[in-house]
Design a protein around this motif. Structure first.
Motif, PDB file in Angstrom:
ATOM      1  N   GLY A  19     -13.113   8.098  15.178  1.00 24.69           N
ATOM      2  CA  GLY A  19     -13.284   6.677  14.841  1.00 24.69           C
ATOM      3  C   GLY A  19     -12.352   5.788  15.648  1.00 24.69           C
ATOM      4  O   GLY A  19     -11.841   4.789  15.143  1.00 24.69           O
ATOM      5  N   ALA A  20     -12.154   6.140  16.933  1.00 26.01           N
ATOM      6  CA  ALA A  20     -11.232   5.374  17.778  1.00 26.01           C
ATOM      7  C   ALA A  20     -11.892   4.134  18.390  1.00 26.01           C
ATOM      8  O   ALA A  20     -11.224   3.371  19.082  1.00 26.01           O
ATOM      9  CB  ALA A  20     -10.684   6.272  18.884  1.00 26.01           C
ATOM     10  N   SER A  22     -12.919   1.548  16.872  1.00 28.54           N
ATOM     11  CA  SER A  22     -12.780   0.340  16.041  1.00 28.54           C
ATOM     12  C   SER A  22     -11.567   0.460  15.108  1.00 28.54           C
ATOM     13  O   SER A  22     -11.088   1.569  14.845  1.00 28.54           O
ATOM     14  CB  SER A  22     -14.075   0.205  15.225  1.00 28.54           C
ATOM     15  N   HIS A  42     -12.737   9.437  20.030  1.00 27.98           N
ATOM     16  CA  HIS A  42     -14.048   9.703  19.426  1.00 27.98           C
ATOM     17  C   HIS A  42     -14.615   8.464  18.730  1.00 27.98           C
ATOM     18  O   HIS A  42     -13.878   7.627  18.198  1.00 27.98           O
ATOM     19  CB  HIS A  42     -13.968  10.850  18.399  1.00 27.98           C
ATOM     20  N   ASP A  45     -19.802   4.339  19.497  1.00 25.51           N
ATOM     21  CA  ASP A  45     -20.032   3.207  20.397  1.00 25.51           C
ATOM     22  C   ASP A  45     -19.433   3.512  21.777  1.00 25.51           C
ATOM     23  O   ASP A  45     -18.244   3.288  22.026  1.00 25.51           O
ATOM     24  CB  ASP A  45     -19.382   1.960  19.779  1.00 25.51           C
ATOM     25  N   ALA A  63     -19.837  11.113  19.337  1.00 21.87           N
ATOM     26  CA  ALA A  63     -20.592  12.021  18.453  1.00 21.87           C
ATOM     27  C   ALA A  63     -20.886  11.311  17.144  1.00 21.87           C
ATOM     28  O   ALA A  63     -20.016  10.607  16.616  1.00 21.87           O
ATOM     29  CB  ALA A  63     -19.777  13.289  18.163  1.00 21.87           C
ATOM     30  N   ASP A  64     -22.100  11.501  16.633  1.00 16.96           N
ATOM     31  CA  ASP A  64     -22.444  10.978  15.315  1.00 16.96           C
ATOM     32  C   ASP A  64     -22.111  12.053  14.285  1.00 16.96           C
ATOM     33  O   ASP A  64     -22.811  13.066  14.173  1.00 16.96           O
ATOM     34  CB  ASP A  64     -23.933  10.613  15.257  1.00 16.96           C
ATOM     35  N   LEU A  65     -21.044  11.833  13.529  1.00 17.05           N
ATOM     36  CA  LEU A  65     -20.568  12.865  12.597  1.00 17.05           C
ATOM     37  C   LEU A  65     -21.456  13.032  11.371  1.00 17.05           C
ATOM     38  O   LEU A  65     -21.202  13.913  10.544  1.00 17.05           O
ATOM     39  CB  LEU A  65     -19.118  12.570  12.183  1.00 17.05           C
ATOM     40  N   ASN A  91      -9.926  10.147  11.020  1.00 12.93           N
ATOM     41  CA  ASN A  91      -9.952   8.735  10.595  1.00 12.93           C
ATOM     42  C   ASN A  91     -11.363   8.182  10.416  1.00 12.93           C
ATOM     43  O   ASN A  91     -11.561   7.316   9.563  1.00 12.93           O
ATOM     44  CB  ASN A  91      -9.189   7.907  11.637  1.00 12.93           C
ATOM     45  N   GLY A  93     -14.818   6.933   9.347  1.00 13.05           N
ATOM     46  CA  GLY A  93     -15.356   6.861   7.995  1.00 13.05           C
ATOM     47  C   GLY A  93     -16.152   5.589   7.794  1.00 13.05           C
ATOM     48  O   GLY A  93     -16.086   4.655   8.592  1.00 13.05           O
ATOM     49  N   LEU A  94     -16.905   5.587   6.718  1.00 17.91           N
ATOM     50  CA  LEU A  94     -17.700   4.408   6.374  1.00 17.91           C
ATOM     51  C   LEU A  94     -17.716   4.251   4.866  1.00 17.91           C
ATOM     52  O   LEU A  94     -17.392   5.187   4.129  1.00 17.91           O
ATOM     53  CB  LEU A  94     -19.132   4.534   6.912  1.00 17.91           C
ATOM     54  N   ARG A 110     -24.879  10.659   4.070  1.00 14.33           N
ATOM     55  CA  ARG A 110     -24.132  10.212   5.254  1.00 14.33           C
ATOM     56  C   ARG A 110     -22.645   9.996   4.906  1.00 14.33           C
ATOM     57  O   ARG A 110     -21.757  10.390   5.658  1.00 14.33           O
ATOM     58  CB  ARG A 110     -24.769   8.909   5.756  1.00 14.33           C
ATOM     59  N   THR A 142      -7.144   8.556   4.210  1.00 12.64           N
ATOM     60  CA  THR A 142      -7.943   8.572   2.976  1.00 12.64           C
ATOM     61  C   THR A 142      -8.090   7.122   2.499  1.00 12.64           C
ATOM     62  O   THR A 142      -8.340   6.234   3.303  1.00 12.64           O
ATOM     63  CB  THR A 142      -7.320   9.507   1.916  1.00 12.64           C
ATOM     64  N   GLY A 187      -4.739   0.561   1.582  1.00 11.34           N
ATOM     65  CA  GLY A 187      -5.395  -0.276   0.574  1.00 11.34           C
ATOM     66  C   GLY A 187      -6.504  -1.051   1.262  1.00 11.34           C
ATOM     67  O   GLY A 187      -7.511  -0.477   1.667  1.00 11.34           O
ATOM     68  N   THR A 191     -10.380  -4.921   9.045  1.00  9.74           N
ATOM     69  CA  THR A 191     -11.197  -4.286  10.087  1.00  9.74           C
ATOM     70  C   THR A 191     -12.661  -4.634   9.804  1.00  9.74           C
ATOM     71  O   THR A 191     -12.960  -5.367   8.855  1.00  9.74           O
ATOM     72  CB  THR A 191     -11.058  -2.749  10.058  1.00  9.74           C
ATOM     73  N   PHE A 193     -14.676  -2.726   8.505  1.00  8.26           N
ATOM     74  CA  PHE A 193     -15.101  -1.817   7.439  1.00  8.26           C
ATOM     75  C   PHE A 193     -15.930  -2.515   6.341  1.00  8.26           C
ATOM     76  O   PHE A 193     -17.004  -2.050   5.966  1.00  8.26           O
ATOM     77  CB  PHE A 193     -13.856  -1.156   6.833  1.00  8.26           C
TER      78      PHE A 193
HETATM   79  N1  NAP Z   1     -10.571  -1.098   6.184  1.00  4.50           N
HETATM   80  C1  NAP Z   1     -10.103  -0.739   4.983  1.00  4.50           C
HETATM   81  O1  NAP Z   1      -9.812  -1.605   4.118  1.00  4.50           O
HETATM   82  C2  NAP Z   1      -9.863   0.716   4.660  1.00  4.50           C
HETATM   83  C3  NAP Z   1      -9.185   1.004   3.477  1.00  4.50           C
HETATM   84  C4  NAP Z   1      -8.940   2.338   3.133  1.00  4.50           C
HETATM   85  C5  NAP Z   1      -9.367   3.342   3.977  1.00  4.50           C
HETATM   86  N2  NAP Z   1     -10.041   3.031   5.131  1.00  4.50           N
HETATM   87  C6  NAP Z   1     -10.490   4.139   5.969  1.00  4.50           C
HETATM   88  O2  NAP Z   1     -10.001   3.967   7.281  1.00  4.50           O
HETATM   89  C7  NAP Z   1     -10.866   4.641   8.197  1.00  4.50           C
HETATM   90  C8  NAP Z   1     -11.142   3.722   9.378  1.00  4.50           C
HETATM   91  O3  NAP Z   1     -11.848   2.587   8.916  1.00  4.50           O
HETATM   92  P1  NAP Z   1     -11.663   1.134   9.561  1.00  4.50           P
HETATM   93  O4  NAP Z   1     -11.163   0.254   8.496  1.00  4.50           O
HETATM   94  O5  NAP Z   1     -10.936   1.222  10.840  1.00  4.50           O
HETATM   95  O6  NAP Z   1     -13.202   0.748   9.765  1.00  4.50           O
HETATM   96  P2  NAP Z   1     -14.074   0.466  11.083  1.00  4.50           P
HETATM   97  O7  NAP Z   1     -13.413  -0.578  11.915  1.00  4.50           O
HETATM   98  O8  NAP Z   1     -15.448   0.225  10.583  1.00  4.50           O
HETATM   99  O9  NAP Z   1     -14.027   1.850  11.888  1.00  4.50           O
HETATM  100  C9  NAP Z   1     -14.729   2.980  11.449  1.00  4.50           C
HETATM  101  C10 NAP Z   1     -14.739   4.015  12.553  1.00  4.50           C
HETATM  102  O10 NAP Z   1     -15.457   5.178  12.085  1.00  4.50           O
HETATM  103  C11 NAP Z   1     -16.481   5.516  13.011  1.00  4.50           C
HETATM  104  N3  NAP Z   1     -17.674   6.021  12.367  1.00  4.50           N
HETATM  105  C12 NAP Z   1     -18.373   5.473  11.348  1.00  4.50           C
HETATM  106  N4  NAP Z   1     -19.473   6.199  11.108  1.00  4.50           N
HETATM  107  C13 NAP Z   1     -19.481   7.214  12.011  1.00  4.50           C
HETATM  108  C14 NAP Z   1     -20.378   8.285  12.279  1.00  4.50           C
HETATM  109  N5  NAP Z   1     -21.528   8.458  11.615  1.00  4.50           N
HETATM  110  N6  NAP Z   1     -20.068   9.152  13.279  1.00  4.50           N
HETATM  111  C15 NAP Z   1     -18.934   8.977  13.995  1.00  4.50           C
HETATM  112  N7  NAP Z   1     -18.061   7.973  13.794  1.00  4.50           N
HETATM  113  C16 NAP Z   1     -18.340   7.103  12.811  1.00  4.50           C
HETATM  114  C17 NAP Z   1     -16.813   4.199  13.725  1.00  4.50           C
HETATM  115  O11 NAP Z   1     -17.393   4.527  14.985  1.00  4.50           O
HETATM  116  P3  NAP Z   1     -18.489   3.537  15.713  1.00  4.50           P
HETATM  117  O12 NAP Z   1     -18.021   2.123  15.482  1.00  4.50           O
HETATM  118  O13 NAP Z   1     -18.407   3.931  17.162  1.00  4.50           O
HETATM  119  O14 NAP Z   1     -19.784   3.824  15.080  1.00  4.50           O
HETATM  120  C18 NAP Z   1     -15.460   3.535  13.809  1.00  4.50           C
HETATM  121  O15 NAP Z   1     -14.762   3.974  14.943  1.00  4.50           O
HETATM  122  C19 NAP Z   1     -12.105   5.043   7.399  1.00  4.50           C
HETATM  123  O16 NAP Z   1     -12.039   6.420   7.084  1.00  4.50           O
HETATM  124  C20 NAP Z   1     -11.997   4.213   6.127  1.00  4.50           C
HETATM  125  O17 NAP Z   1     -12.603   4.843   5.029  1.00  4.50           O
HETATM  126  C21 NAP Z   1     -10.285   1.735   5.491  1.00  4.50           C
END
Ligand code: NAP
Length: 259
Positions: A19-20, A22, A42, A45, A63-65, A91, A93-94, A110, A142, A187, A191, A193
């Motif tokens: 998830g690098a 974004s 990884h 996009d 890779a699409d995980l 890292n 996640g969605l 998914r 997490t 928390g 992003t 997310f």
């Molecule tokens: N933002 C928050 O408030 C928050 C809070 C707690 C935990 N988290 C956790 O932090 C982690 C990173 O999230 P973020 O906030 O940085 O969100 P983000 O900006 O949406 O980034 C998510 C990353 O995960 C990748 N990803 C999503 N679906 C994927 C798939 N099917 N296959 C491969 N890669 C996939 C995306 O890749 P592409 O863009 O290339 O598809 C992106 O690089 C996640 O595990 C999330 O659960 C976030």
């Protein structure tokens, strides 16, 4: 983490950051690269990953995980680049928010595949090399949702809670080895997310923190394993829930247990 891989030769460490492309993953890759680590970037996009690799000098591994075979293949491709992965940052996640009956079955699958199964499989595939080399750092990103529960995010919270249990068990299993496990529990982070999960973050508290702040905790977790809450005060509701679960649930239900 500059690593000594035997024979005294000081080589640049290699880190796979999922998830690098974004948010937290991108910020983590930037920090690790700034410290001299070769980053395996990884995501899905390719354009964003290629632009980042152009800047940081890393290697793109898309890779699409959600694909059940993707994590195993990603581990093979990662090992093919430099022959080893010293640091694994799980890292990617969605999320998804809404009433459980409205969650489409394919999206439930998914969430479980990307947030839970893929990190388990990547760890399983990369751990033998780390153990053989006597050097490894594994970090899981997490969520506070997995530690307290959140209304409308039961499946997301379950995937993150599953990662927590996996990390804890792995710590016991790896005790006495040179492979460490760290957990970063964010928390609310600024992003893409929330936009991507389909429901924007609408509360005023907790205030969102920056992805860079979470990335700093991820890097700290590679150097000193442990649980890192971001922000740190989040450990308070978790401790309260552990000590007096009934009172915690009553308070959380009254003051809003959704994000
Ligand atoms: N933002 C928050 O408030 C928050 C809070 C707690 C935990 N988290 C956790 O932090 C982690 C990173 O999230 P973020 O906030 O940085 O969100 P983000 O900006 O949406 O980034 C998510 C990353 O995960 C990748 N990803 C999503 N679906 C994927 C798939 N099917 N296959 C491969 N890669 C996939 C995306 O890749 P592409 O863009 O290339 O598809 C992106 O690089 C996640 O595990 C999330 O659960 C976030």
């Amino acid at each position: 983490m500059p690593a000594d891989h035997g024979g005294g030769d000081q080589l640049t460490a290699t880190a796979l950051v999922t998830g690098a492309s974004s948010g937290i993953g991108e910020a983590t890759a930037r920090l690790l690269a700034a410290g001299g680590t070769h980053v395996l970037l990884h995501g899905r996009d390719r354009d964003r990953l290629a632009a980042l690799a152009g800047e940081l000098g890393g290697t793109v591994l898309d890779a699409d995980l959600a694909d059940p075979e993707a994590a195993g293949k990603l581990a093979e491709r990662a090992l093919a680049v430099t022959g080893r992965v010293d640091v694994l940052v799980n890292n990617a996640g969605l999320g998804w928010a809404g009433p459980l009956p409205e969650l489409p079955a394919e999206h439930l699958a998914r969430l479980v595949a990307v947030n839970l199964t893929a990190p388990l499989e990547l760890t399983r595939a990369l751990l033998p090399g780390m153990l053989a080399r006597g050097c490894g750092r594994i970090v899981f990103v997490t969520s506070i949702a997995g530690r307290t529960g959140v209304a409308g995010e039961a499946v997301y919270a379950a995937t993150k809670s599953g990662l927590d249990a996996f990390a804890d068990s792995l710590r016991f299993e790896l005790h006495g080895t040179d492979v460490t496990v760290g957990v970063v529990v964010p928390g609310v982070v600024r992003t893409a997310f929330f936009e991507r999960r389909g429901r924007p973050y609408a509360r005023t508290t907790p205030r969102p923190v920056s992805a860079q702040r979470v990335a700093a905790a991820v890097v700290r977790a590679t150097a000193k394993p442990g649980d890192y809450y971001v922000p740190r005060w989040l450990r308070v509701p978790v401790a309260l829930r552990g000590a007096v679960p009934g009172a915690y649930r009553a308070l959380a239900a009254r003051f809003g247990a959704e994000s």
